[in-house]
Design a protein around this motif. Structure first.
Motif, PDB file in Angstrom:
ATOM      1  N   ARG A  87       0.851  -1.190   0.000  1.00 16.33           N
ATOM      2  CA  ARG A  87       0.000   0.000   0.000  1.00 16.33           C
ATOM      3  C   ARG A  87       0.882   1.234   0.000  1.00 16.33           C
ATOM      4  O   ARG A  87       1.971   1.251   0.568  1.00 16.33           O
ATOM      5  CB  ARG A  87      -0.888   0.018   1.241  1.00 16.33           C
ATOM      6  CG  ARG A  87      -1.763  -1.199   1.400  1.00 16.33           C
ATOM      7  CD  ARG A  87      -3.112  -1.089   0.826  1.00 16.33           C
ATOM      8  NE  ARG A  87      -3.892   0.047   1.242  1.00 16.33           N
ATOM      9  CZ  ARG A  87      -5.008   0.414   0.619  1.00 16.33           C
ATOM     10  NH1 ARG A  87      -5.408  -0.261  -0.462  1.00 16.33           N
ATOM     11  NH2 ARG A  87      -5.719   1.443   1.050  1.00 16.33           N
ATOM     12  N   GLY A  88       0.410   2.290  -0.680  1.00 16.57           N
ATOM     13  CA  GLY A  88       1.195   3.508  -0.714  1.00 16.57           C
ATOM     14  C   GLY A  88       0.454   4.649  -1.371  1.00 16.57           C
ATOM     15  O   GLY A  88      -0.761   4.586  -1.585  1.00 16.57           O
ATOM     16  N   SER A  89       1.196   5.695  -1.692  1.00 13.41           N
ATOM     17  CA  SER A  89       0.643   6.881  -2.323  1.00 13.41           C
ATOM     18  C   SER A  89       1.398   7.167  -3.612  1.00 13.41           C
ATOM     19  O   SER A  89       2.564   6.803  -3.748  1.00 13.41           O
ATOM     20  CB  SER A  89       0.762   8.085  -1.382  1.00 13.41           C
ATOM     21  OG  SER A  89       0.174   7.827  -0.132  1.00 13.41           O
ATOM     22  N   TYR A  90       0.715   7.842  -4.541  1.00 11.69           N
ATOM     23  CA  TYR A  90       1.368   8.225  -5.786  1.00 11.69           C
ATOM     24  C   TYR A  90       0.714   9.486  -6.332  1.00 11.69           C
ATOM     25  O   TYR A  90      -0.436   9.818  -5.995  1.00 11.69           O
ATOM     26  CB  TYR A  90       1.287   7.094  -6.818  1.00 11.69           C
ATOM     27  CG  TYR A  90      -0.081   6.925  -7.446  1.00 11.69           C
ATOM     28  CD1 TYR A  90      -0.368   7.454  -8.699  1.00 11.69           C
ATOM     29  CD2 TYR A  90      -1.099   6.241  -6.780  1.00 11.69           C
ATOM     30  CE1 TYR A  90      -1.623   7.317  -9.271  1.00 11.69           C
ATOM     31  CE2 TYR A  90      -2.346   6.088  -7.346  1.00 11.69           C
ATOM     32  CZ  TYR A  90      -2.608   6.621  -8.590  1.00 11.69           C
ATOM     33  OH  TYR A  90      -3.849   6.497  -9.153  1.00 11.69           O
ATOM     34  N   PHE A  91       1.456  10.170  -7.185  1.00 13.43           N
ATOM     35  CA  PHE A  91       0.944  11.407  -7.763  1.00 13.43           C
ATOM     36  C   PHE A  91       0.224  11.085  -9.072  1.00 13.43           C
ATOM     37  O   PHE A  91       0.829  10.539  -9.996  1.00 13.43           O
ATOM     38  CB  PHE A  91       2.080  12.388  -8.023  1.00 13.43           C
ATOM     39  CG  PHE A  91       1.615  13.688  -8.624  1.00 13.43           C
ATOM     40  CD1 PHE A  91       0.915  14.600  -7.863  1.00 13.43           C
ATOM     41  CD2 PHE A  91       1.858  13.981  -9.954  1.00 13.43           C
ATOM     42  CE1 PHE A  91       0.471  15.801  -8.406  1.00 13.43           C
ATOM     43  CE2 PHE A  91       1.424  15.179 -10.517  1.00 13.43           C
ATOM     44  CZ  PHE A  91       0.733  16.094  -9.738  1.00 13.43           C
ATOM     45  N   ASP A  92      -1.035  11.395  -9.130  1.00 11.10           N
ATOM     46  CA  ASP A  92      -1.845  11.166 -10.321  1.00 11.10           C
ATOM     47  C   ASP A  92      -1.765  12.410 -11.206  1.00 11.10           C
ATOM     48  O   ASP A  92      -2.327  13.461 -10.879  1.00 11.10           O
ATOM     49  CB  ASP A  92      -3.299  10.881  -9.923  1.00 11.10           C
ATOM     50  CG  ASP A  92      -4.142  10.388 -11.101  1.00 11.10           C
ATOM     51  OD1 ASP A  92      -3.915  10.874 -12.229  1.00 11.10           O
ATOM     52  OD2 ASP A  92      -5.005   9.533 -10.886  1.00 11.10           O
ATOM     53  N   ALA A  93      -1.062  12.266 -12.338  1.00 10.25           N
ATOM     54  CA  ALA A  93      -0.862  13.411 -13.225  1.00 10.25           C
ATOM     55  C   ALA A  93      -2.175  13.881 -13.840  1.00 10.25           C
ATOM     56  O   ALA A  93      -2.335  15.075 -14.133  1.00 10.25           O
ATOM     57  CB  ALA A  93       0.133  13.046 -14.324  1.00 10.25           C
ATOM     58  N   LYS A  94      -3.127  12.978 -14.028  1.00 16.96           N
ATOM     59  CA  LYS A  94      -4.411  13.368 -14.622  1.00 16.96           C
ATOM     60  C   LYS A  94      -5.241  14.194 -13.639  1.00 16.96           C
ATOM     61  O   LYS A  94      -5.867  15.185 -14.004  1.00 16.96           O
ATOM     62  CB  LYS A  94      -5.185  12.127 -15.052  1.00 16.96           C
ATOM     63  CG  LYS A  94      -4.511  11.354 -16.184  1.00 16.96           C
ATOM     64  CD  LYS A  94      -5.334  10.125 -16.567  1.00 16.96           C
ATOM     65  CE  LYS A  94      -4.662   9.352 -17.696  1.00 16.96           C
ATOM     66  NZ  LYS A  94      -5.431   8.132 -18.078  1.00 16.96           N
ATOM     67  N   LYS A  95      -5.228  13.788 -12.394  1.00 13.33           N
ATOM     68  CA  LYS A  95      -5.987  14.513 -11.375  1.00 13.33           C
ATOM     69  C   LYS A  95      -5.182  15.664 -10.780  1.00 13.33           C
ATOM     70  O   LYS A  95      -5.728  16.507 -10.057  1.00 13.33           O
ATOM     71  CB  LYS A  95      -6.399  13.558 -10.251  1.00 13.33           C
ATOM     72  CG  LYS A  95      -7.315  12.430 -10.696  1.00 13.33           C
ATOM     73  CD  LYS A  95      -7.647  11.522  -9.525  1.00 13.33           C
ATOM     74  CE  LYS A  95      -8.545  10.368  -9.955  1.00 13.33           C
ATOM     75  NZ  LYS A  95      -8.842   9.456  -8.820  1.00 13.33           N
ATOM     76  N   VAL A  96      -3.879  15.652 -11.062  1.00 12.65           N
ATOM     77  CA  VAL A  96      -2.945  16.650 -10.518  1.00 12.65           C
ATOM     78  C   VAL A  96      -3.052  16.692  -8.992  1.00 12.65           C
ATOM     79  O   VAL A  96      -3.213  17.749  -8.368  1.00 12.65           O
ATOM     80  CB  VAL A  96      -3.200  18.068 -11.107  1.00 12.65           C
ATOM     81  CG1 VAL A  96      -1.984  18.965 -10.857  1.00 12.65           C
ATOM     82  CG2 VAL A  96      -3.483  18.002 -12.580  1.00 12.65           C
ATOM     83  N   GLU A  97      -2.984  15.539  -8.422  1.00 13.23           N
ATOM     84  CA  GLU A  97      -3.031  15.434  -6.965  1.00 13.23           C
ATOM     85  C   GLU A  97      -2.450  14.106  -6.523  1.00 13.23           C
ATOM     86  O   GLU A  97      -2.292  13.170  -7.320  1.00 13.23           O
ATOM     87  CB  GLU A  97      -4.475  15.547  -6.454  1.00 13.23           C
ATOM     88  CG  GLU A  97      -5.369  14.427  -6.902  1.00 13.23           C
ATOM     89  CD  GLU A  97      -6.793  14.548  -6.367  1.00 13.23           C
ATOM     90  OE1 GLU A  97      -7.530  13.558  -6.432  1.00 13.23           O
ATOM     91  OE2 GLU A  97      -7.168  15.642  -5.898  1.00 13.23           O
ATOM     92  N   THR A  98      -2.129  14.022  -5.248  1.00 12.80           N
ATOM     93  CA  THR A  98      -1.599  12.794  -4.682  1.00 12.80           C
ATOM     94  C   THR A  98      -2.745  11.896  -4.234  1.00 12.80           C
ATOM     95  O   THR A  98      -3.650  12.337  -3.524  1.00 12.80           O
ATOM     96  CB  THR A  98      -0.682  13.101  -3.484  1.00 12.80           C
ATOM     97  OG1 THR A  98       0.435  13.867  -3.940  1.00 12.80           O
ATOM     98  CG2 THR A  98      -0.169  11.816  -2.857  1.00 12.80           C
ATOM     99  N   VAL A  99      -2.695  10.646  -4.659  1.00  6.31           N
ATOM    100  CA  VAL A  99      -3.694   9.650  -4.258  1.00  6.31           C
ATOM    101  C   VAL A  99      -3.099   8.840  -3.114  1.00  6.31           C
ATOM    102  O   VAL A  99      -2.062   8.206  -3.277  1.00  6.31           O
ATOM    103  CB  VAL A  99      -4.073   8.736  -5.436  1.00  6.31           C
ATOM    104  CG1 VAL A  99      -5.103   7.715  -4.984  1.00  6.31           C
ATOM    105  CG2 VAL A  99      -4.597   9.565  -6.600  1.00  6.31           C
ATOM    106  N   ASP A 100      -3.753   8.862  -1.967  1.00  3.63           N
ATOM    107  CA  ASP A 100      -3.220   8.197  -0.775  1.00  3.63           C
ATOM    108  C   ASP A 100      -3.793   6.796  -0.582  1.00  3.63           C
ATOM    109  O   ASP A 100      -4.891   6.492  -1.046  1.00  3.63           O
ATOM    110  CB  ASP A 100      -3.517   9.036   0.473  1.00  3.63           C
ATOM    111  CG  ASP A 100      -2.793  10.372   0.447  1.00  3.63           C
ATOM    112  OD1 ASP A 100      -1.602  10.391   0.073  1.00  3.63           O
ATOM    113  OD2 ASP A 100      -3.435  11.389   0.798  1.00  3.63           O
TER     114      ASP A 100
END
Length: 332
Positions: free
Chosen positions: A50-63
């Motif tokens: 499990r982790g977090s990543y930056f979604d370039a389409k949403k321009v936000e970090t998905v936790d």
């Protein structure tokens, strides 16, 4: 009475001597040369967590989402045979649930391709044959043969450098015991990236040269002692973007990727253990079983042949008296 040597004793002695020499060659010559990194490898390992990543389409970090790392390693047999090195082509993809399955890497969140070239005996890097990236260290996709209880320099591709892994303890993976090594990467700047200022809290600026920072707070690798094959791997990576000049991760930071723990799946652990056991059986056959069998039988035959040679076979040497001359044979 003289004794003669039996042909059977000579044959036994000769076969016994041959087997003794063969046993020594298997143990001291053949077995060490069998410890070579394979060139026909074709292995897929999978990490999940499990982790977090930056979604370039949403321009936000998905936790707190599921992350999957799939690594495919294939040996370039033709180039390996030509060069005498172990040449492996490595494809690594990072996926979320939305981009799985990982069969189409072009849809992956992150995809990298590397070419590893190592010395087949020592596992040392060899800078040739289209190697990319240029890497250093002692341990990479595997450890050297006959792993020792000491620190090893492990190559971290994200860091672009080596990390010292310390020997921690022995640890069983799927019932198979190996050596556990641990290490960490403290936060370090690894590069820069031009991004909109708003992403790093600088709304008044259009584009800024943000800093990429990387850390890995928990590296754990369990290696098979004989072959160096990695049976288990666990990492806790964190890659962030900082505003120019920022000194900590606090404040306006875009999280490029982070995980509290991502490790080999149970299926990957099982497969790695099976491969390690198979390799160990092969090395044990040429290094222990065959030499012991040949040596034991050779010694038995050599002793038996020597005893027979020493005892010999009795030969009748009794002199037969000459026949008395007959009257007809006497010359007058």
């Amino acid at each position: 009475m003289r004794r003669t040597t039996s042909p059977v004793s000579l044959v036994l002695l000769g076969i016994g001597t041959f087997l003794l020499v063969l046993a020594a060659m298997l143990a001291w010559y053949v077995e060490p040369r069998a410890q070579r990194t394979p060139i026909d490898t074709d292995v897929t390992t999978v990490f999940t967590g499990r982790g977090s990543y930056f979604d370039a389409k949403k321009v936000e970090t998905v936790d707190e989402t599921n992350l999957t790392i799939t690594r495919k390693v294939r040996g370039d047999v033709a180039d390996s045979e030509d060069s005498g090195r172990a040449i492996w082509d490595v494809s690594t993809s990072v996926d979320t649930d939305d981009t799985l399955p990982a069969s189409d890497t072009h849809d992956s969140f992150l995809w990298t391709v590397e070419r590893w070239v190592t010395d087949r005996k020592t596992n040392a890097p060899v800078h040739c044959c289209g190697e990319t990236p240029r890497f250093e260290g002692e341990a990479y996709l595997k450890f050297p043969f006959n792993v020792e209880q000491r620190a090893y320099r492990w190559w971290d591709s994200t860091l672009g450098g080596t990390v010292e892994l310390a020997f921690k303890d022995t640890k069983k993976v799927q019932g198979h015991e190996g050596y556990l090594f641990t290490g960490e990467v403290k936060a370090v700047k690894t590069g820069t990236r031009q991004v909109p200022g708003v992403l790093v809290g600088q709304k008044e600026r259009g584009q800024v040269l943000a800093e990429e920072w990387y850390a890995n707070t928990g590296i754990e690798l369990v290696a098979d002692r004989k072959t160096g094959r990695i049976l288990y791997a666990s990492i806790k990576p964190k890659k962030t973007l900082r505003a120019p000049g920022a000194t900590t991760d606090e404040g306006e930071v875009v999280l490029l990727g982070s995980s509290t723990g991502i490790a080999f799946t149970k299926e990957t652990q099982k497969k790695q253990v099976e491969l390690a056991k198979a390799d160990n059986r092969k090395l044990r056959l040429v290094g222990v079983t065959a030499p012991a069998g040949a040596g034991g039988l050779g010694l038995l035959l050599a002793v038996a042949g020597s005893v027979l040679v020493f005892r010999g076979r009795p030969e009748d040497t009794t002199v037969v008296p000459a026949a008395a001359p007959t009257p007809e044979s006497v010359t007058p």
